[in-house]
Design a protein around this motif. Structure first.
Motif, PDB file in Angstrom:
ATOM      1  N   UNK A 111      15.645  -2.638   4.731  1.00 54.15           N
ATOM      2  CA  UNK A 111      16.345  -3.873   5.082  1.00 54.15           C
ATOM      3  C   UNK A 111      15.773  -5.073   4.337  1.00 54.15           C
ATOM      4  N   UNK A 112      16.535  -6.180   4.405  1.00 57.22           N
ATOM      5  CA  UNK A 112      16.047  -7.485   3.973  1.00 57.22           C
ATOM      6  C   UNK A 112      16.542  -8.510   4.983  1.00 57.22           C
ATOM      7  N   UNK A 113      15.927  -9.695   4.952  1.00 55.74           N
ATOM      8  CA  UNK A 113      16.292 -10.767   5.869  1.00 55.74           C
ATOM      9  C   UNK A 113      16.564 -12.032   5.057  1.00 55.74           C
ATOM     10  N   UNK A 114      17.652 -12.708   5.413  1.00 54.14           N
ATOM     11  CA  UNK A 114      18.009 -13.967   4.763  1.00 54.14           C
ATOM     12  C   UNK A 114      18.394 -14.992   5.824  1.00 54.14           C
ATOM     13  N   UNK A 115      18.242 -16.266   5.462  1.00 56.45           N
ATOM     14  CA  UNK A 115      18.665 -17.358   6.336  1.00 56.45           C
ATOM     15  C   UNK A 115      19.907 -18.009   5.742  1.00 56.45           C
ATOM     16  N   UNK A 116      20.832 -18.390   6.623  1.00 59.97           N
ATOM     17  CA  UNK A 116      22.009 -19.124   6.164  1.00 59.97           C
ATOM     18  C   UNK A 116      21.694 -20.624   6.150  1.00 59.97           C
ATOM     19  N   UNK A 117      22.588 -21.466   5.648  1.00 63.77           N
ATOM     20  CA  UNK A 117      22.296 -22.902   5.563  1.00 63.77           C
ATOM     21  C   UNK A 117      22.045 -23.581   6.905  1.00 63.77           C
ATOM     22  N   UNK A 118      22.486 -22.996   8.006  1.00 64.53           N
ATOM     23  CA  UNK A 118      22.261 -23.580   9.337  1.00 64.53           C
ATOM     24  C   UNK A 118      20.899 -23.161   9.901  1.00 64.53           C
ATOM     25  N   UNK A 119      20.249 -22.165   9.280  1.00 64.23           N
ATOM     26  CA  UNK A 119      18.958 -21.684   9.753  1.00 64.23           C
ATOM     27  C   UNK A 119      19.023 -20.379  10.534  1.00 64.23           C
ATOM     28  N   UNK A 120      20.213 -19.821  10.708  1.00 61.25           N
ATOM     29  CA  UNK A 120      20.339 -18.526  11.380  1.00 61.25           C
ATOM     30  C   UNK A 120      19.740 -17.435  10.500  1.00 61.25           C
ATOM     31  N   UNK A 121      19.159 -16.415  11.134  1.00 62.93           N
ATOM     32  CA  UNK A 121      18.559 -15.311  10.388  1.00 62.93           C
ATOM     33  C   UNK A 121      19.482 -14.095  10.432  1.00 62.93           C
ATOM     34  N   UNK A 122      19.626 -13.447   9.291  1.00 63.96           N
ATOM     35  CA  UNK A 122      20.475 -12.275   9.131  1.00 63.96           C
ATOM     36  C   UNK A 122      19.657 -11.159   8.501  1.00 63.96           C
ATOM     37  N   UNK A 123      19.555 -10.048   9.195  1.00 65.96           N
ATOM     38  CA  UNK A 123      18.883  -8.864   8.671  1.00 65.96           C
ATOM     39  C   UNK A 123      19.963  -7.855   8.309  1.00 65.96           C
ATOM     40  N   UNK A 124      19.893  -7.312   7.106  1.00 67.92           N
ATOM     41  CA  UNK A 124      20.849  -6.309   6.643  1.00 67.92           C
ATOM     42  C   UNK A 124      20.081  -5.030   6.375  1.00 67.92           C
ATOM     43  N   UNK A 125      20.459  -3.953   7.055  1.00 69.83           N
ATOM     44  CA  UNK A 125      19.741  -2.705   6.889  1.00 69.83           C
ATOM     45  C   UNK A 125      20.601  -1.480   7.117  1.00 69.83           C
TER      46      UNK A 125
END
Length: 133
Positions: A111-125
């Motif tokens: 997996x990896x984790x990214x933040x969107x412009x609002x600051x929410x965290x998204x993990x994709x795995x």
């Protein structure tokens, strides 16, 4: 049942300070599909973004006095995908803030984790959860 209607799933919800911009980012950077957007003046009352591999999210403009109010930028979601590296590259290209580079986890997930412009965290795995017993 209509064959175009997806089977029941969990649909997380979130709110955004700039909902149109967040929708555009989630479509461009991560590959969500904009399925429905309902406006109430200059606000997004409700939007549905589908995940191409199943499920999706619902979101709208932040409404602090609303009965279903959520603080923008506090959401965290895990998205199952068979395409971790492709989504990672797409997210980087779109300017997403990468919080954790793609990595193999001790429990078997990649997996990896990214933040969107609002600051929410998204993990994709690739981890789909353990089988029910």
């Amino acid at each position: 049942m209509d064959t175009n209607t997806p089977a029941p799933t969990v649909w997380p919800t979130l709110q955004a300070r700039d909902c149109p911009a967040l929708i555009a980012f989630l479509v461009e950077a991560f590959g969500f599909v904009k399925t429905a957007v309902y406006r109430d003046g200059d606000r997004i009352a409700h939007a549905q973004l589908d995940w191409p591999e199943g499920g999706g999210i619902m979101l709208g403009s932040h409404k602090p006095d609303g009965q279903w109010s959520r603080q923008p930028g506090t959401f965290g979601g895990y998205v199952v995908t068979d395409h971790v590296d492709e989504i990672y590259q797409r997210a980087r290209t779109a300017g997403a803030t990468i919080v954790c580079e793609p990595a193999q986890q001790d429990y078997g997930n990649y997996e990896f984790v990214a933040a969107d412009p609002e600051g929410n965290l998204w993990s994709f795995g690739a981890y789909r959860g353990e089988p029910r017993t």
